[in-house]
Each structure stands twice: as C-alpha cells, then as structure tokens.
Motif scaffolding. Structure first.
Motif, PDB file in Angstrom:
ATOM      1  N   ASN A  56       0.876  -1.829   0.328  1.00  0.00           N
ATOM      2  CA  ASN A  56       0.051  -0.351   0.004  1.00  0.00           C
ATOM      3  C   ASN A  56       0.322   1.109  -0.606  1.00  0.00           C
ATOM      4  OD1 ASN A  56      -2.699  -0.365  -0.172  1.00  0.00           O
ATOM      5  ND2 ASN A  56      -2.069  -1.870   1.663  1.00  0.00           N
ATOM      6  N   ARG A  57       2.299   1.046   0.728  1.00  0.00           N
ATOM      7  CA  ARG A  57       2.855   2.944   0.998  1.00  0.00           C
ATOM      8  C   ARG A  57       3.028   3.235  -0.847  1.00  0.00           C
ATOM      9  NH1 ARG A  57       6.317  -0.701   3.702  1.00  0.00           N
ATOM     10  NH2 ARG A  57       6.077  -0.488   6.010  1.00  0.00           N
ATOM     11  N   ALA A  58       3.245   2.632  -1.964  1.00  0.00           N
ATOM     12  CA  ALA A  58       3.129   2.291  -3.293  1.00  0.00           C
ATOM     13  C   ALA A  58       1.881   2.871  -4.087  1.00  0.00           C
ATOM     14  CB  ALA A  58       4.020   1.011  -3.962  1.00  0.00           C
ATOM     15  N   ASN A  59       1.199   2.675  -3.436  1.00  0.00           N
ATOM     16  CA  ASN A  59      -0.117   3.311  -4.074  1.00  0.00           C
ATOM     17  C   ASN A  59      -0.046   4.973  -3.884  1.00  0.00           C
ATOM     18  OD1 ASN A  59      -1.280   1.493  -5.558  1.00  0.00           O
ATOM     19  ND2 ASN A  59      -2.291   0.862  -2.939  1.00  0.00           N
ATOM     20  N   ASN A  60       0.619   5.389  -2.955  1.00  0.00           N
ATOM     21  CA  ASN A  60       1.091   7.395  -2.355  1.00  0.00           C
ATOM     22  C   ASN A  60       1.544   7.617  -3.385  1.00  0.00           C
ATOM     23  OD1 ASN A  60      -0.440   6.911   0.085  1.00  0.00           O
ATOM     24  ND2 ASN A  60       0.742   4.941   0.863  1.00  0.00           N
ATOM     25  N   ILE A  61       0.868   7.758  -4.645  1.00  0.00           N
ATOM     26  CA  ILE A  61       2.024   8.925  -5.345  1.00  0.00           C
ATOM     27  C   ILE A  61       0.644   8.483  -6.597  1.00  0.00           C
ATOM     28  CG2 ILE A  61       2.713   7.104  -6.734  1.00  0.00           C
ATOM     29  CD1 ILE A  61       4.788   9.101  -7.039  1.00  0.00           C
ATOM     30  N   SER A  62       0.995   9.822  -7.578  1.00  0.00           N
ATOM     31  CA  SER A  62      -0.077  10.318  -8.739  1.00  0.00           C
ATOM     32  C   SER A  62       0.475   9.412  -9.335  1.00  0.00           C
ATOM     33  CB  SER A  62      -0.533  11.826  -9.372  1.00  0.00           C
ATOM     34  OG  SER A  62       1.129  11.737  -9.929  1.00  0.00           O
ATOM     35  N   ALA A  63      -1.180   8.862 -10.407  1.00  0.00           N
ATOM     36  CA  ALA A  63      -1.122   8.107 -11.247  1.00  0.00           C
ATOM     37  C   ALA A  63       0.070   7.688 -12.360  1.00  0.00           C
ATOM     38  CB  ALA A  63      -2.479   7.106 -12.178  1.00  0.00           C
ATOM     39  N   GLU A  64       0.415   9.437 -12.525  1.00  0.00           N
ATOM     40  CA  GLU A  64       0.737   9.743 -13.965  1.00  0.00           C
ATOM     41  C   GLU A  64       2.723   9.692 -13.018  1.00  0.00           C
ATOM     42  OE1 GLU A  64      -1.163  12.237 -12.755  1.00  0.00           O
ATOM     43  OE2 GLU A  64      -2.271  11.474 -14.179  1.00  0.00           O
ATOM     44  N   LEU A  65       3.420   9.321 -11.921  1.00  0.00           N
ATOM     45  CA  LEU A  65       4.580   8.905 -11.169  1.00  0.00           C
ATOM     46  C   LEU A  65       4.512   7.064 -11.252  1.00  0.00           C
ATOM     47  CD1 LEU A  65       5.126  12.206 -10.053  1.00  0.00           C
ATOM     48  CD2 LEU A  65       5.468  11.414 -12.158  1.00  0.00           C
ATOM     49  N   PHE A  66       3.405   6.931 -10.750  1.00  0.00           N
ATOM     50  CA  PHE A  66       2.917   5.721 -10.378  1.00  0.00           C
ATOM     51  C   PHE A  66       4.177   4.646 -11.767  1.00  0.00           C
ATOM     52  CE2 PHE A  66       2.096   1.300  -9.755  1.00  0.00           C
ATOM     53  CZ  PHE A  66       2.182   0.665  -9.019  1.00  0.00           C
ATOM     54  N   HIS A  67       5.142   3.537 -10.727  1.00  0.00           N
ATOM     55  CA  HIS A  67       5.834   2.853 -11.947  1.00  0.00           C
ATOM     56  C   HIS A  67       5.098   1.330 -11.393  1.00  0.00           C
ATOM     57  CE1 HIS A  67       8.970   5.372 -14.224  1.00  0.00           C
ATOM     58  NE2 HIS A  67       8.500   6.524 -12.736  1.00  0.00           N
ATOM     59  N   GLU A  68       4.788   0.258 -12.325  1.00  0.00           N
ATOM     60  CA  GLU A  68       4.853  -0.789 -12.000  1.00  0.00           C
ATOM     61  C   GLU A  68       5.740  -1.799 -10.947  1.00  0.00           C
ATOM     62  OE1 GLU A  68       2.644  -3.287 -14.991  1.00  0.00           O
ATOM     63  OE2 GLU A  68       0.709  -1.391 -14.920  1.00  0.00           O
ATOM     64  N   ASP A  69       6.646  -1.113 -11.252  1.00  0.00           N
ATOM     65  CA  ASP A  69       7.830  -2.219 -10.537  1.00  0.00           C
ATOM     66  C   ASP A  69       8.308  -1.424  -9.147  1.00  0.00           C
ATOM     67  OD1 ASP A  69       9.371   0.426 -11.568  1.00  0.00           O
ATOM     68  OD2 ASP A  69      10.803  -0.926 -13.438  1.00  0.00           O
ATOM     69  N   TYR A  70       7.430  -0.348  -9.223  1.00  0.00           N
ATOM     70  CA  TYR A  70       7.622   0.502  -7.753  1.00  0.00           C
ATOM     71  C   TYR A  70       9.003   1.303  -8.085  1.00  0.00           C
ATOM     72  CZ  TYR A  70       3.966  -3.337  -6.219  1.00  0.00           C
ATOM     73  OH  TYR A  70       2.925  -3.891  -5.727  1.00  0.00           O
ATOM     74  N   SER A  71       9.483   1.370  -8.589  1.00  0.00           N
ATOM     75  CA  SER A  71      10.912   2.210  -9.619  1.00  0.00           C
ATOM     76  C   SER A  71      10.951   3.756  -8.422  1.00  0.00           C
ATOM     77  CB  SER A  71      11.547   1.823 -10.441  1.00  0.00           C
ATOM     78  OG  SER A  71      10.223   2.426 -11.140  1.00  0.00           O
ATOM     79  N   HIS A  72       8.608   4.031  -7.931  1.00  0.00           N
ATOM     80  CA  HIS A  72       8.879   5.775  -8.159  1.00  0.00           C
ATOM     81  C   HIS A  72       9.372   5.288  -6.241  1.00  0.00           C
ATOM     82  CE1 HIS A  72       5.396   2.997  -7.653  1.00  0.00           C
ATOM     83  NE2 HIS A  72       4.890   4.294  -6.700  1.00  0.00           N
ATOM     84  N   ILE A  73       9.643   4.335  -5.818  1.00  0.00           N
ATOM     85  CA  ILE A  73      10.590   3.815  -4.306  1.00  0.00           C
ATOM     86  C   ILE A  73      11.673   4.013  -4.376  1.00  0.00           C
ATOM     87  CG2 ILE A  73      10.579   2.574  -2.523  1.00  0.00           C
ATOM     88  CD1 ILE A  73       7.493   2.609  -2.406  1.00  0.00           C
TER      89      ILE A  73
END
Length: 343
Positions: free
Chosen positions: A137-154
């Motif tokens: 759920n932590r990975a969801n706390n970002i806009s859809a445009e900046l979300f990456h399916e491989d969680y590389s926005h973390i």
C-alpha cells in the motif's frame, strides 16, 4: 593472415576493456560491492540475511520450510517459525527435524518476496508459506502519472531493479556502471523525486485510494506461484487478516492504541497511508491472492476468516498479539496437517 596493425589494434582494445573493467570494479568495491562477484551486491546490501541461510545438509529425515512475507510473520515480531516448529513436531512424530527459513522481513512487499525466493534457488523446500498484503500500500501514495509498476518510484526498488537488470555483473560490470551513470544524469536533469518506503507523505496520502499496485501484486504473486510450481514445491497463499475497529476512525496517533492489545512494538496505520485506503488495499490484494490460488493451483488458507476480528488478537491493524500469534500458528498448522502438505 592478420596484419600486425590489426593485431595491435585488437590487443589495444582488449587491454582498454580490461583496464576499464578493473577500474569500474575497483570503484564499485569502494562503495561496498564484492570485487570478484559484484552481482552478489543484491543480497549483500538489500537482502543480507539470504547469505546467512546456507542450504541444509542433505537429510532425508528433515523437512525444509520457507516463510515469505512481511513483519507480521517475521522472527522478531511473532517468532512464527518457532511456533510452527513446536506444532509440527507434535503433529509429525515420524519426522526427525524441521529446518525453517524465515525470510519474512519488515516492510517487504510482494516484489521483495519474489526476489528472496529466487535468490534461494539452491535450496529445496518441502513447503512454502506466503503471508503479506499490506506493505504494498505504501507504493500507492503517489499520482498515477508518477507510479511505476516495478515500484521504481521508491528509491529502494529503483536500485534493486537496476541490479536485477544486469545479471551479467559477475562477468562484467561495465554495462551496469554505464547504465547507472546515464540513469543518474537523467534523474538529475529531470529533478526526479522518490517517495519513501518507510513513511507516507501526508500530502500524497490521498492518492492511495487508487490501488495502483493491483496489477503489480498480481504479477508478483504469479511469479512466486510459477516458481513454486516449476520447482514442485507446495505453496500456501494465506489470506491476510486485519482488524479495523468497527465504528472507529483511526488516526495513526497514540490514541489509536486503546483499540488494540498493548504490545512492545506497534505500527500506526498511517505507516501505509490513510486508514480507509489501507483497508481497501488489503481487500484488493486478498482478492488477488485467492484468484492466484485458482489460476496456479496453489493451496489457499483464509486466515482472515479464522482469526477473530477482535482487539485481543491484534497489536495494531495487522500485527499479532501473543494470543493472536498463537492462534495464527495453530490454525495454519492444522491446515497443513489436514491437507497432508508435509510428506
């Protein structure tokens, strides 16, 4: 016949490549990478406990059990393997020994667990247990445009994914170093920012209502199930139990503790986001677990159905009290025994 000029050119290029490789390895060594096997940096830095879990001796009288997940079934939080060992010893008097490999770690999500399972491919397991559906759920706390399916926005996963993209590292580190440098320059120029894997920015928490992790979670659970099937290792997907007190609006503040059993360590619900979003995320991920069970023909145990939604069972919305951990282990053990999963 090869001319002397061509031979000298080839030799010079070879020496240049060798020098470059040695220079890059030396630079990486300075930052903590192993010199001879730099590809092992993945488990050296990010999954350090894997190297400590050497394959058990070839003992036909013993059974090897792997526990994948997050903090709820982690050794320090619930001593889950010790509880199961005691119960299995009673249920299987004919089996001499159970070797438990508990690699469930605080904060780890489905992607971490795929990686950990595959890093232990030199082991054989008689049973694999998977229990995790909240950390995603932590990975969801970002806009859809900046979300990456491989969680590389973390940042953690950005670094892990870069290492995994270069399986050739023990042979040559040059492609990895070039990739890392180019990527670093691009990130600087674009002013790329990452979200934390430890805390949720309150200004971003509203984005968590969109469970963007659903597809990633489905892919990762599928990868775990496929790997288990390939290795002919029985896998139990355990539906995640949680407790959100009815009629109570949790805030993540100290006052929330009165709704749960007092425990030495607790995690406020805001560790993962807004309470309603966290609850929604667990529900979505649990549905995916059940779907994966049917798709990949795994075993499936509904822990959320047998663990009472009661304050005596939980320290917070997911971690177990002593009474909860006892019941969890007993119910899971009963399922394993009744389905004859350990031969």
């Amino acid at each position: 016949m090869i001319s002397r000029r061509i031979l000298l050119s080839v030799t010079a290029i070879g020496l240049l490549l060798l020098f470059t490789e040695l220079a890059f390895r030396s630079a990486l060594f300075f930052f903590g990478y192993p010199f001879w096997l730099p590809g092992n940096y993945l488990q050296k830095k990010y999954y350090t406990f894997i190297d400590q879990m050497a394959p058990p001796p070839d003992d036909k009288e013993a059974r090897n059990i792997l526990i994948l997940g997050g903090s709820v079934v982690n050794t320090d939080w619930s001593r889950m393997e010790k509880r199961l060992d005691t119960l299995f010893q009673k249920a299987y008097p004919g089996i001499e020994k159970f070797n438990f490999f508990n690699v469930a770690m605080p904060g780890h999500n489905s992607l971490d667990n795929v990686i950990k399972y595959k890093l232990m491919d030199d082991h054989h397991f008689d049973l694999v247990i998977y229990y995790e559906a909240i950390n995603e759920n932590r990975a969801n706390n970002i806009s859809a445009e900046l979300f990456h399916e491989d969680y590389s926005h973390i940042k953690w996963y950005d670094e892990v994914n870069l290492l995994r993209a270069h399986p050739e590292m023990n042979f040559t580190v040059t492609p990895y170093v070039v990739h890392r440098v180019v990527k670093g320059i691009k990130d600087k120029l674009s002013h790329r920012k990452y979200i934390s894997n430890d805390v949720v920015d309150p200004e971003l928490a509203s984005y968590g209502s969109d469970i963007k992790t659903a597809k990633s979670y489905e892919n990762n659970i599928g990868a775990i199930a496929s790997f288990a099937n390939e290795r002919k290792e029985p896998l139990i997907l355990v539906k995640y139990a949680n407790f959100f007190p009815e009629g109570v609006k949790l805030t993540g503040e100290e006052t929330d503790k009165k709704y749960f059993t007092p425990c030495f360590v607790v995690s406020p619900v805001t560790t993962w986001g807004k309470p309603e979003n966290v609850q929604k995320g667990i529900r979505v991920h649990n549905e995916i677990l059940e779907k994966a069970h049917h798709t990949y023909h795994t075993y499936f145990f509904d822990m959320s159905a047998v663990l009472p939604k009661d304050s005596t069972m939980f320290c917070d919305v997911c971690h177990l009290s002593e009474q909860g951990a006892q019941l969890f282990a007993r119910k899971l053990s009963e399922y394993v025994v009744s389905n004859k999963l350990i031969k």
